[in-house]
Design an enzyme around this catalytic site. Structure first.
Site, PDB file in Angstrom:
ATOM      1  N   HIS A  85      35.157  44.906  36.488  1.00 37.30           N
ATOM      2  CA  HIS A  85      35.308  46.197  37.165  1.00 37.30           C
ATOM      3  C   HIS A  85      34.548  47.306  36.448  1.00 37.30           C
ATOM      4  CE1 HIS A  85      38.124  44.462  39.930  1.00 37.30           C
ATOM      5  NE2 HIS A  85      38.931  44.087  38.953  1.00 37.30           N
ATOM      6  N   ARG A 142      35.022  40.543  29.326  1.00 36.78           N
ATOM      7  CA  ARG A 142      35.607  40.080  30.590  1.00 36.78           C
ATOM      8  C   ARG A 142      34.464  39.862  31.562  1.00 36.78           C
ATOM      9  NH1 ARG A 142      40.328  42.632  34.410  1.00 36.78           N
ATOM     10  NH2 ARG A 142      38.891  44.395  34.643  1.00 36.78           N
ATOM     11  N   GLU A 170      46.959  36.572  37.526  1.00 28.81           N
ATOM     12  CA  GLU A 170      47.136  37.822  38.268  1.00 28.81           C
ATOM     13  C   GLU A 170      47.440  37.602  39.747  1.00 28.81           C
ATOM     14  OE1 GLU A 170      43.750  40.368  37.431  1.00 28.81           O
ATOM     15  OE2 GLU A 170      42.325  38.745  37.556  1.00 28.81           O
ATOM     16  N   ASP A 230      46.391  43.474  40.008  1.00 28.15           N
ATOM     17  CA  ASP A 230      46.188  42.401  40.986  1.00 28.15           C
ATOM     18  C   ASP A 230      47.481  41.629  41.208  1.00 28.15           C
ATOM     19  OD1 ASP A 230      43.524  42.359  42.064  1.00 28.15           O
ATOM     20  OD2 ASP A 230      42.827  42.054  40.023  1.00 28.15           O
TER      21      ASP A 230
HETATM   22  C1  3PY Z   1      44.614  43.954  36.771  1.00 33.37           C
HETATM   23  O1  3PY Z   1      45.561  44.672  36.454  1.00 33.37           O
HETATM   24  O2  3PY Z   1      44.541  43.315  37.830  1.00 33.37           O
HETATM   25  C2  3PY Z   1      43.493  43.853  35.869  1.00 33.37           C
HETATM   26  O3  3PY Z   1      42.641  43.015  36.073  1.00 33.37           O
HETATM   27  C3  3PY Z   1      43.408  44.808  34.730  1.00 33.37           C
HETATM   28  O4  3PY Z   1      42.120  45.019  34.341  1.00 33.37           O
HETATM   29 MG    MG Z   2      42.671  42.166  37.954  1.00 27.86          MG
END
Ligand code: 3PY
Ligand code: MG
Length: 254
Positions: A43, A68, A148, A174
């Protein structure tokens, strides 16, 4: 001490989170009092080039660099490790197959199938013989699979059991979207607190590391109590925003 050594020794690592790919900003983060810096290609604005340069700036400050990667970009796993990253965080690892594919790029045989080419890592680490890197890299670099989604949670034990997966890293935003089937984005959604704590506990019980993205700094220690040992402290955009609003307030109101 490498990041792997620190985590294995039971230390809690707070990582700065770099989304602004400007070299001077990465350098500032590296010189601040964090234990590590994460360069975000998912991101954040980081590119192959800014990761290459950022790892050098972070190492110059004596800190470990974490990268990442974007979703599914396993080609970047070994590439970032070749550049001398200490750890990789792979987003959206939703199944044991995703975890296996990630681990295959993160570890050399017999664990995975990482391709050889760590010239940068060797020179930055002062390693003369490729053999020495080959013998130590699987243990000294850390692969975090992001948990996530509900699907990832359902496969957590299998993901944790994949050889080469050294830890999991929770993405609470997420996770909340998945948890609510798209109805809400709320990293602090009450109903999923227990599930996140459970991920931390189960990872540590399996002898793996547990990371989490922290969106609210005062909550950090409550995650540490759940067993998490790698914690982001929000991100660089927030550091700037908070600094600007605090200083403007001081400038206007004394
Ligand atoms: C999330 O909270 O989904 C993340 O990937 C944090 O960077
Ligand atoms: Mg995420």
């Amino acid at each position: 001490m490498t990041l792997a050594d620190k985590l294995n020794a039971g230390e809690t690592v707070l990582t700065a989170w770099s989304t602004l790919a400007a070299p001077a900003v990465v350098e500032l983060l590296a010189r601040a009092d964090f234990e590590a810096v994460t360069l975000d290609m998912q991101h954040g604005a980081h590119s192959v080039d800014s990761v290459h340069d950022g790892i050098l700036a972070i190492a110059a400050a004596g800190k470990p660099a974490i990268v990442r990667i974007p979703v599914g970009r396993n080609d970047m796993v070994s590439r970032a490790l070749d550049f001398s990253a200490d750890a990789i965080i792979a987003p959206m690892i939703n199944s044991v197959e995703d975890a296996r594919a990630f681990a295959a790029h993160a570890k050399y045989l017999p664990v995975g199938q990482r391709s050889w080419g760590p010239a940068r890592a060797l020179s930055m680490r002062g390693i003369q013989k490729g053999q020495d890197y080959l013998s130590s890299a699987n243990d000294k670099t850390v692969a975090f699979a992001m948990i996530e989604t509900r699907a990832a949670l359902a496969s957590l034990d299998e993901i944790l059991a994949v050889p080469g997966i050294d830890g999991v890293f929770v993405g609470p935003s997420d996770f909340s979207i998945s948890w609510t089937n798209g109805a809400a984005v709320d990293p602090h959604h009450e109903e999923m607190t227990e599930a996140i704590a459970d991920i931390g506990r189960r990872a540590r019980a399996a002898g793996k590391h547990a990371g989490v993205f922290v969106f609210d700094a005062p909550r950090t220690q409550s995650y540490v109590k759940m067993g998490f040992n790698l914690l982001s402290v929000i991100h660089d955009g927030a550091y700037l925003s908070l600094g600007m609003s605090t200083m403007l307030d001081q400038a206007r109101n004394g």
